[in-house]
Design a protein around this motif. Structure first.
Motif, PDB file in Angstrom:
ATOM      1  N   VAL A  50     122.726  19.682 112.061  1.00 45.91           N
ATOM      2  CA  VAL A  50     122.988  19.105 110.737  1.00 45.91           C
ATOM      3  C   VAL A  50     123.316  20.214 109.734  1.00 45.91           C
ATOM      4  CG1 VAL A  50     121.956  17.797 108.836  1.00 45.91           C
ATOM      5  CG2 VAL A  50     121.523  17.107 111.204  1.00 45.91           C
ATOM      6  N   TRP A  51     122.578  21.284 109.826  1.00 44.59           N
ATOM      7  CA  TRP A  51     122.775  22.457 108.964  1.00 44.59           C
ATOM      8  C   TRP A  51     124.195  23.014 109.150  1.00 44.59           C
ATOM      9  CZ3 TRP A  51     118.411  26.706 108.778  1.00 44.59           C
ATOM     10  CH2 TRP A  51     118.729  27.657 107.799  1.00 44.59           C
ATOM     11  N   TYR A  54     126.636  20.898 107.435  1.00 47.84           N
ATOM     12  CA  TYR A  54     126.613  21.178 105.996  1.00 47.84           C
ATOM     13  C   TYR A  54     127.399  22.457 105.697  1.00 47.84           C
ATOM     14  CZ  TYR A  54     124.901  23.225 101.673  1.00 47.84           C
ATOM     15  OH  TYR A  54     124.843  23.835 100.457  1.00 47.84           O
ATOM     16  N   PHE A  57     131.121  22.718 104.675  1.00 48.77           N
ATOM     17  CA  PHE A  57     131.575  22.428 103.304  1.00 48.77           C
ATOM     18  C   PHE A  57     131.265  23.575 102.353  1.00 48.77           C
ATOM     19  CE2 PHE A  57     130.382  18.362 105.288  1.00 48.77           C
ATOM     20  CZ  PHE A  57     131.653  17.811 105.383  1.00 48.77           C
ATOM     21  N   THR A  58     130.942  24.735 102.936  1.00 45.55           N
ATOM     22  CA  THR A  58     130.561  25.850 102.077  1.00 45.55           C
ATOM     23  C   THR A  58     131.347  27.108 102.401  1.00 45.55           C
ATOM     24  OG1 THR A  58     128.886  26.701 103.586  1.00 45.55           O
ATOM     25  CG2 THR A  58     128.166  25.030 102.019  1.00 45.55           C
ATOM     26  N   PHE A  68     129.138  25.775  97.642  1.00 47.57           N
ATOM     27  CA  PHE A  68     129.746  24.512  98.068  1.00 47.57           C
ATOM     28  C   PHE A  68     131.225  24.477  97.675  1.00 47.57           C
ATOM     29  CE2 PHE A  68     130.725  20.006  97.929  1.00 47.57           C
ATOM     30  CZ  PHE A  68     130.127  19.557  99.101  1.00 47.57           C
ATOM     31  N   THR A 293     132.232  22.935 114.717  1.00 53.72           N
ATOM     32  CA  THR A 293     132.079  21.488 114.574  1.00 53.72           C
ATOM     33  C   THR A 293     133.237  20.754 115.240  1.00 53.72           C
ATOM     34  OG1 THR A 293     130.909  21.835 112.508  1.00 53.72           O
ATOM     35  CG2 THR A 293     131.750  19.622 112.906  1.00 53.72           C
TER      36      THR A 293
END
Lengths: 321, 295
Positions: A50-51, A54, A57-58, A68, A293
């Motif tokens: 999950v990290w 995230y 998007f950074t 972000f 991903t």
């Protein structure tokens, strides 16, 4: 390795019928046995996954806090030539790790079982099978070093020395395309071949010899017997081998890291190595996470497609009976 | 199923009756030759590694890679052995692979006990969830794990690698054992339960001893898979003293001082431990492979 999904009745876990030691608290009490495994899974897989999502998007250099940036990484990946090269190279890896080993493995297994095993004795067959399997147990990093040493550029590489002995000039195998990619593919064929050979030979033991004898009496030649009897009976194994090897081909990292480092000039880049480079060499953690991903999504989609196709083939087969 | 039974009971598969061993046509010899040529090609790199590890650089330069060494020269092996402190690397690899395989077997057994014998609800989904750990590319976990280990002080510590691989190997073990335990003889479980055994006792006194052959196959597989792993140890074990055998060898590859015979010697020393496992566990390995695939 094996993420086998076979004939439905076999792979699916046993039906949900109430069962055995049911006295205290029903099956609910069994949950407690899952706790250690689940806690570890949470920490090592679920949270990082999950990290990682995230992080896509950074923008992050690995120090201070991630910034972000919305979909910027995802937009970049669409027009990134290196990224597309890396996935094109995945196709070459699939040819080297799935297509060639499956076809050659099928032929070798059939020959070992049918000709060598039957006419020259099982011991000869087992010995040759072990030989073909040997590269499979090597750490992939060591396999890479062995080949990297053989194709070493300049006059002292083993292959170039052999060429020299034949009066041919030395060749820079890893310094140019397409030879760098070909070397990588040959290594993967060498490493992978033993797996299908061993699995298919085990599968062949299921074939009833009477089927063969009947076909032989009917005048079917070896090729006809092979395509109509052998290939259809060991189809589940062919499916398992192609699925597991395709996933392995998409994830390949070690040999690329050791033999070519993605070179020359990014020509042998694969997604796993590209992500690694972004993480630890270029310190573009967000972009590396995005590549990882995409790779994950591709692996999941490929697995789902494989299992779907297999299940529908099974259904057709059952309907046909 | 056939093969699963084989690993549960430890009996080899039914051998196909072999008739007509004496009738060898010329075409059979031709086909045999074909398979043998293939096998020779497969082991050719091993031959090159073996003969060149014992040559002096001068011998290699004059006689080429194919010839046998003129005299046994241990220079390359000694040079590599000392430079990487080989016994230390072997110990790291044994420690990591050994602890991982034991822990992963225990976790797999606990999970599979709940899923295969306890038949908890939604077990297909739970197996899939666990299997994810095995299926996903490790890159998708790599950076968060790297960051987590750094912040808790486990970075560059063999335990970081041990924890990660325990989860990854247990994922496969859970998948395989759950279906093996799903077919565990009911009568035995019922009898133990009637005798007043608790679940914990049933697990350790009934299920564990009966499934020991399967568990030992898993143990050996986990050991070898963990031994062979590259990406995670490469990333998490930065200092020399903590590296595993494959990582230590690969790190040295960039070293320009390594001559060709030392490189060959490094490959030889990387191959030998796995070769020993292979010779010891050959039967278990082939049995295990087929069990994993033909389930």
């Amino acid at each position: 390795m094996s993420l086998a999904t076979r004939r439905e009745g076999r792979t699916k876990l046993p039906p949900e019928e109430p069962s055995i030691p049911q006295r205290r608290g029903g099956t609910g009490a069994y949950w407690i046995y899952l706790l250690p495994g689940f806690a570890l899974l949470l920490v090592v897989v679920i949270v990082p996954l999950v990290w990682n999502l995230y992080l896509t998007f950074t923008k992050w250099k690995g120090v201070r806090t991630p910034e972000f940036i919305g979909l910027e990484n995802w937009q970049k990946i669409l027009t990134d030539g290196d990224f597309w090269t890396s996935f094109t190279n995945s196709v070459w890896m699939i040819i080297a790790m799935v297509v060639v080993p499956t076809i050659v493995g099928l032929i070798v297994a059939a020959l070992l079982f049918d000709v060598v095993g039957r006419k020259f004795g099982g011991r000869v067959g087992s010995f040759l099978r072990a030989t073909y399997y040997l590269p499979q147990i090597l750490p992939i990093a060591v396999a890479g070093i062995v080949i990297g040493w053989i194709v070493r550029p300049g006059g002292d590489g083993a292959l170039n020395q052999i060429l020299g002995a034949l009066g041919l000039p030395a060749y820079d195998w890893l310094g140019q395309m397409p030879s760098a990619l070909i070397v990588l593919m040959v290594v993967m064929v060498w490493v992978q071949l033993g797996y299908p050979v061993v699995v298919f030979m085990a599968a062949l033991q299921r074939v009833d010899p009477e089927l063969y004898e009947a076909a032989e009496l009917d005048g079917a030649n070896w090729l006809q017997r092979f395509t109509s009897i052998t290939a259809s009976i060991i189809r589940p194994e062919i499916f398992v081998v192609t699925l597991t090897c395709t996933i392995a081909a998409l994830k390949v990292f070690g040999p690329v890291y050791i033999i070519t480092r993605g070179g020359p000039a990014g020509a042998t880049l694969v997604p796993a190595y590209y992500a690694y480079q972004e993480f630890f060499t270029k310190r573009n953690v967000g972009y590396g996470a995005t590549i990882a991903t995409v790779l994950t999504i591709v692996v999941v989609i490929v697995s789902i497609i494989f299992i779907r196709v297999q299940n529908s083939l099974e259904r057709k087969e059952r309907a046909g009976l | 199923m056939h093969a699963t039974t084989a690993i549960v009971t430890g009996t080899p598969g039914k051998a196909r009756p072999r008739g007509g061993m004496t009738k060898k046509r010329p075409v059979d010899w031709l086909l045999l030759a074909l398979v043998v040529v293939g096998a020779v090609l497969v082991i050719a790199p091993f031959y090159l590694v073996l003969v060149n590890s014992f040559k002096s650089p001068v011998d290699y330069a004059t006689s080429g890679p194919l010839a046998l060494p003129e005299a046994l020269d241990f220079g390359g092996i000694i040079k590599f052995w000392e430079r990487v402190n080989f016994p230390e690397k072997v110990w790291n690899s044994i420690l990591i692979a050994g602890v991982v395989s034991v822990l992963a077997v225990v976790i797999s057994m606990l999970n599979a006990f709940a899923i295969g014998i306890g038949r908890i609800r939604g077990r297909s989904w739970i197996v899939l969830l666990f299997l994810m750990a095995n299926l996903l590319p490790q890159e998708a976990l790599l950076y968060p794990l790297y960051f987590m280990f750094k912040s808790v002080g486990l970075y560059d510590n063999v335990w970081a690698v041990i924890i990660v691989f325990t989860v990854i190997q247990a994922a496969f073990g859970t998948y395989l054992l759950s279906s093996v335990y799903g077919t565990f003889p009911k009568e035995i479980l019922e009898a133990a339960s009637l005798d007043g055994a608790s679940r914990w006792q049933i697990l350790w006194r009934v299920v564990f001893p009966i499934s020991r052959p399967t568990l030992s196959v898993l143990l050996i597989f986990f050991f070898i898979w963990t031994w062979n792993e590259f990406l995670i140890p490469l990333t998490f074990l930065a200092s020399n003293a903590n590296q595993t055998v494959p990582v230590a060898i690969s790190v040295l590859q960039g070293d320009r001082l390594m001559d060709v015979t030392t490189t060959s010697a490094s490959a030889l020393l990387g191959i030998i431990p796995t070769l020993i496992f292979f010779l010891i566990f050959q039967r278990t390995l082939t049995r295990g492979i087929t069990a994993g695939a033909v389930k």
